[in-house]
Design a protein around this motif. Structure first.
Motif, PDB file in Angstrom:
ATOM      1  N   HIS A 144       0.842  -1.186   0.000  1.00 49.25           N
ATOM      2  CA  HIS A 144       0.000   0.000   0.000  1.00 49.25           C
ATOM      3  C   HIS A 144       0.878   1.236   0.000  1.00 49.25           C
ATOM      4  CE1 HIS A 144      -3.716  -2.242   0.723  1.00 49.25           C
ATOM      5  NE2 HIS A 144      -2.946  -3.017   1.453  1.00 49.25           N
ATOM      6  N   TYR A 145       0.458   2.202  -0.728  1.00 53.91           N
ATOM      7  CA  TYR A 145       1.214   3.440  -0.820  1.00 53.91           C
ATOM      8  C   TYR A 145       0.372   4.586  -0.283  1.00 53.91           C
ATOM      9  CZ  TYR A 145       3.701   7.396  -2.781  1.00 53.91           C
ATOM     10  OH  TYR A 145       4.377   8.568  -2.927  1.00 53.91           O
ATOM     11  N   LEU A 146       0.860   5.259   0.717  1.00 52.90           N
ATOM     12  CA  LEU A 146       0.149   6.390   1.308  1.00 52.90           C
ATOM     13  C   LEU A 146       0.684   7.675   0.698  1.00 52.90           C
ATOM     14  CD1 LEU A 146      -0.016   5.496   5.082  1.00 52.90           C
ATOM     15  CD2 LEU A 146      -1.751   5.191   3.345  1.00 52.90           C
ATOM     16  N   HIS A 147      -0.136   8.345  -0.072  1.00 47.29           N
ATOM     17  CA  HIS A 147       0.305   9.606  -0.670  1.00 47.29           C
ATOM     18  C   HIS A 147       0.221  10.739   0.338  1.00 47.29           C
ATOM     19  CE1 HIS A 147       1.092  12.539  -3.739  1.00 47.29           C
ATOM     20  NE2 HIS A 147       0.025  13.226  -3.359  1.00 47.29           N
ATOM     21  N   GLN A 148      -0.833  10.718   1.142  1.00 43.48           N
ATOM     22  CA  GLN A 148      -0.986  11.772   2.136  1.00 43.48           C
ATOM     23  C   GLN A 148      -0.645  11.193   3.501  1.00 43.48           C
ATOM     24  OE1 GLN A 148      -4.849  13.482   1.875  1.00 43.48           O
ATOM     25  NE2 GLN A 148      -4.504  14.351  -0.131  1.00 43.48           N
ATOM     26  N   MET A 149       0.602  11.306   3.858  1.00 43.93           N
ATOM     27  CA  MET A 149       1.033  10.772   5.139  1.00 43.93           C
ATOM     28  C   MET A 149       1.947  11.770   5.803  1.00 43.93           C
ATOM     29  SD  MET A 149       4.120   8.182   4.501  1.00 43.93           S
ATOM     30  CE  MET A 149       4.508   8.411   6.219  1.00 43.93           C
TER      31      MET A 149
ATOM     32  N   THR B  97      -9.323   4.036   1.317  1.00 47.27           N
ATOM     33  CA  THR B  97      -8.930   4.234   2.713  1.00 47.27           C
ATOM     34  C   THR B  97      -9.733   3.325   3.649  1.00 47.27           C
ATOM     35  OG1 THR B  97     -10.418   6.149   2.749  1.00 47.27           O
ATOM     36  CG2 THR B  97      -8.069   6.577   2.452  1.00 47.27           C
ATOM     37  N   GLU B  98     -10.987   3.023   3.298  1.00 47.89           N
ATOM     38  CA  GLU B  98     -11.771   2.096   4.118  1.00 47.89           C
ATOM     39  C   GLU B  98     -11.161   0.698   4.075  1.00 47.89           C
ATOM     40  OE1 GLU B  98     -15.740   2.277   2.699  1.00 47.89           O
ATOM     41  OE2 GLU B  98     -16.180   4.235   3.643  1.00 47.89           O
ATOM     42  N   ARG B  99     -10.736   0.264   2.890  1.00 50.79           N
ATOM     43  CA  ARG B  99     -10.097  -1.042   2.745  1.00 50.79           C
ATOM     44  C   ARG B  99      -8.783  -1.086   3.521  1.00 50.79           C
ATOM     45  NH1 ARG B  99      -9.825  -6.249   2.886  1.00 50.79           N
ATOM     46  NH2 ARG B  99      -8.340  -7.217   1.437  1.00 50.79           N
ATOM     47  N   PHE B 100      -8.022  -0.012   3.457  1.00 49.19           N
ATOM     48  CA  PHE B 100      -6.755   0.051   4.183  1.00 49.19           C
ATOM     49  C   PHE B 100      -6.999  -0.030   5.695  1.00 49.19           C
ATOM     50  CE2 PHE B 100      -3.035   2.169   6.000  1.00 49.19           C
ATOM     51  CZ  PHE B 100      -2.023   1.472   5.356  1.00 49.19           C
ATOM     52  N   ARG B 101      -8.022   0.684   6.177  1.00 51.37           N
ATOM     53  CA  ARG B 101      -8.365   0.609   7.599  1.00 51.37           C
ATOM     54  C   ARG B 101      -8.733  -0.813   7.997  1.00 51.37           C
ATOM     55  NH1 ARG B 101     -14.067   2.807   8.801  1.00 51.37           N
ATOM     56  NH2 ARG B 101     -14.380   0.919   7.553  1.00 51.37           N
TER      57      ARG B 101
ATOM     58  N   ALA C 238      -3.650  26.147   7.865  1.00 49.70           N
ATOM     59  CA  ALA C 238      -3.962  24.786   7.442  1.00 49.70           C
ATOM     60  C   ALA C 238      -5.451  24.659   7.183  1.00 49.70           C
ATOM     61  CB  ALA C 238      -3.529  23.785   8.512  1.00 49.70           C
ATOM     62  N   GLY C 239      -5.783  23.895   6.153  1.00 52.93           N
ATOM     63  CA  GLY C 239      -7.169  23.582   5.848  1.00 52.93           C
ATOM     64  C   GLY C 239      -7.395  22.091   5.968  1.00 52.93           C
ATOM     65  N   GLY C 240      -8.146  21.652   6.989  1.00 56.19           N
ATOM     66  CA  GLY C 240      -8.432  20.232   7.168  1.00 56.19           C
ATOM     67  C   GLY C 240      -7.191  19.399   7.374  1.00 56.19           C
ATOM     68  N   ILE C 241      -7.058  18.333   6.554  1.00 55.79           N
ATOM     69  CA  ILE C 241      -5.913  17.432   6.664  1.00 55.79           C
ATOM     70  C   ILE C 241      -4.615  18.124   6.281  1.00 55.79           C
ATOM     71  CG2 ILE C 241      -6.112  16.576   4.305  1.00 55.79           C
ATOM     72  CD1 ILE C 241      -5.235  14.514   7.435  1.00 55.79           C
ATOM     73  N   GLY C 242      -4.711  19.308   5.710  1.00 56.03           N
ATOM     74  CA  GLY C 242      -3.516  20.080   5.371  1.00 56.03           C
ATOM     75  C   GLY C 242      -2.699  20.491   6.576  1.00 56.03           C
ATOM     76  N   VAL C 243      -3.170  20.167   7.771  1.00 53.48           N
ATOM     77  CA  VAL C 243      -2.420  20.488   8.988  1.00 53.48           C
ATOM     78  C   VAL C 243      -1.213  19.575   9.168  1.00 53.48           C
ATOM     79  CG1 VAL C 243      -3.692  18.925  10.509  1.00 53.48           C
ATOM     80  CG2 VAL C 243      -2.712  21.039  11.443  1.00 53.48           C
TER      81      VAL C 243
ATOM     82  N   VAL D 289       1.515   8.326  11.271  1.00 54.00           N
ATOM     83  CA  VAL D 289       0.812   8.344   9.995  1.00 54.00           C
ATOM     84  C   VAL D 289      -0.642   8.695  10.268  1.00 54.00           C
ATOM     85  CG1 VAL D 289       0.089   6.996   7.987  1.00 54.00           C
ATOM     86  CG2 VAL D 289       2.346   6.620   9.002  1.00 54.00           C
ATOM     87  N   HIS D 290      -1.114   9.770   9.657  1.00 54.22           N
ATOM     88  CA  HIS D 290      -2.492  10.225   9.846  1.00 54.22           C
ATOM     89  C   HIS D 290      -3.243  10.025   8.538  1.00 54.22           C
ATOM     90  CE1 HIS D 290      -1.657  12.215  13.756  1.00 54.22           C
ATOM     91  NE2 HIS D 290      -0.437  12.247  13.226  1.00 54.22           N
ATOM     92  N   LEU D 291      -4.229   9.162   8.556  1.00 55.10           N
ATOM     93  CA  LEU D 291      -4.963   8.809   7.350  1.00 55.10           C
ATOM     94  C   LEU D 291      -6.447   9.065   7.574  1.00 55.10           C
ATOM     95  CD1 LEU D 291      -4.811   7.463   4.522  1.00 55.10           C
ATOM     96  CD2 LEU D 291      -5.243   5.290   5.669  1.00 55.10           C
ATOM     97  N   LYS D 292      -7.040   9.931   6.754  1.00 54.37           N
ATOM     98  CA  LYS D 292      -8.457  10.227   6.863  1.00 54.37           C
ATOM     99  C   LYS D 292      -9.244   9.199   6.053  1.00 54.37           C
ATOM    100  CE  LYS D 292     -11.816  13.995   6.524  1.00 54.37           C
ATOM    101  NZ  LYS D 292     -12.022  15.428   6.155  1.00 54.37           N
ATOM    102  N   ILE D 293     -10.242   8.588   6.693  1.00 60.34           N
ATOM    103  CA  ILE D 293     -11.029   7.546   6.037  1.00 60.34           C
ATOM    104  C   ILE D 293     -12.097   8.185   5.167  1.00 60.34           C
ATOM    105  CG2 ILE D 293     -12.371   5.443   6.385  1.00 60.34           C
ATOM    106  CD1 ILE D 293      -9.468   5.343   7.380  1.00 60.34           C
TER     107      ILE D 293
END
Length: 271
Positions: free
Chosen positions: A44-49, A71-75, A123-128, A62-66
């Motif tokens: 699995h490759y996390l682009h937003q990590m 992302t649901e499958r990864f969770r 920061a906006g959302g996950i952009g933090v 590693v912060h991953l938003k579902i």
């Protein structure tokens, strides 16, 4: 005069051979990397990590938003059904976790925020997430750096998103209050939607509750206030969020003000 193949080979053959080998190695490396990230559910490759180690911390989170099927499958691969609401991955020795390949470490333009006397981080959302290593660095020791005032603005749609780094922000706030430097970090949290706002109320996040605002920031007023209190200085502006937010901050950074304050804009994209 025609050049014989022996003469050409003696003069140009070696150059072309080296070029052919170089191109072949690059093609081979490309396909090896491509297949590595696409050979089944165990890769699995996390682009937003987020990797946020500091000089005193060798670990990262590693912060991953579902959001969506991927992302649901990864969770589901990481968490057993009974723990899917957990924010921290439990360590279960009997569970076979998938292999995770990480590219990096990579530098970030946000590292420059420590080299300004005043910095505005938005920061906006996950952009933090790119700001986490900066905040952790200040939590370790702020004295070696040029930074002496940080404006930290975080805009989210739902209240639960603030919990990603609520503990870190509270620790940072308490640190500077204990060191009698309450003006070092100016934290402002903006909730663009009001559903579930009561969930953040609690003694644990008391320092953040008083810095939580409803709606979106009034950016022009915010820039005017920063310019007024930092007359004649240069402020580094750092943004990670939606394009609309980035364009607004970029435009305001380029505008002149009556206080002689200069804003230098920096951006990091989160695709």
């Amino acid at each position: 005069m025609a050049v014989s193949w022996r003469s050409w080979l003696a003069n140009e053959g070696v150059k072309h051979l080296c070029l052919l080998i170089w191109l072949s190695m690059n093609v081979l490396l490309f396909w090896k990397t491509f297949l590595l990230y696409n050979q089944g559910p165990e890769y699995h490759y996390l682009h937003q990590m987020l990797g946020c180690p500091t000089e005193t911390k060798a670990t990262f989170g590693v912060h991953l938003k579902i959001v969506g099927d991927w992302t649901e499958r990864f969770r589901d691969l990481l968490l057993p059904p009974s723990s899917q609401d957990s924010e921290i991955l439990p360590f279960i020795q009997s569970r076979s976790y998938p292999k995770l390949y990480i590219d990096g470490p990579f530098g970030s333009p946000f590292e420059e925020s420590l080299n300004y006397e005043i910095s505005l981080c938005v920061a906006g959302g996950i952009g933090v997430t790119p700001f986490a290593s900066i905040l952790n660095t200040l939590l370790d020791d702020w004295k070696p750096y040029k930074l002496r005032r940080l404006y930290f603005i975080w805009v989210c749609r739902d209240i639960q998103s603030f919990r990603w780094f609520a503990d870190l922000l509270c620790m940072l706030h308490n640190k500077f209050w204990q060191e009698n430097r309450p003006d070092y970090v100016n934290i402002q949290l903006y909730l663009s939607q009001t559903d579930g706002i009561q969930k953040i109320i609690g003694e644990k996040y008391h320092a953040l509750n008083s810095r939580l605002f409803i709606g979106r920031p009034r950016w022009k007023l915010l820039f005017d206030e920063i310019a007024k209190y930092n007359r004649g200085k240069t402020v580094g502006v750092f943004c990670c969020g939606p394009n609309s937010l980035s364009k607004t901050l970029h435009k305001l950074s380029n505008q002149n003000n009556s206080y002689g304050t200069r804003f230098e804009y920096n951006k990091e994209s989160f695709s």
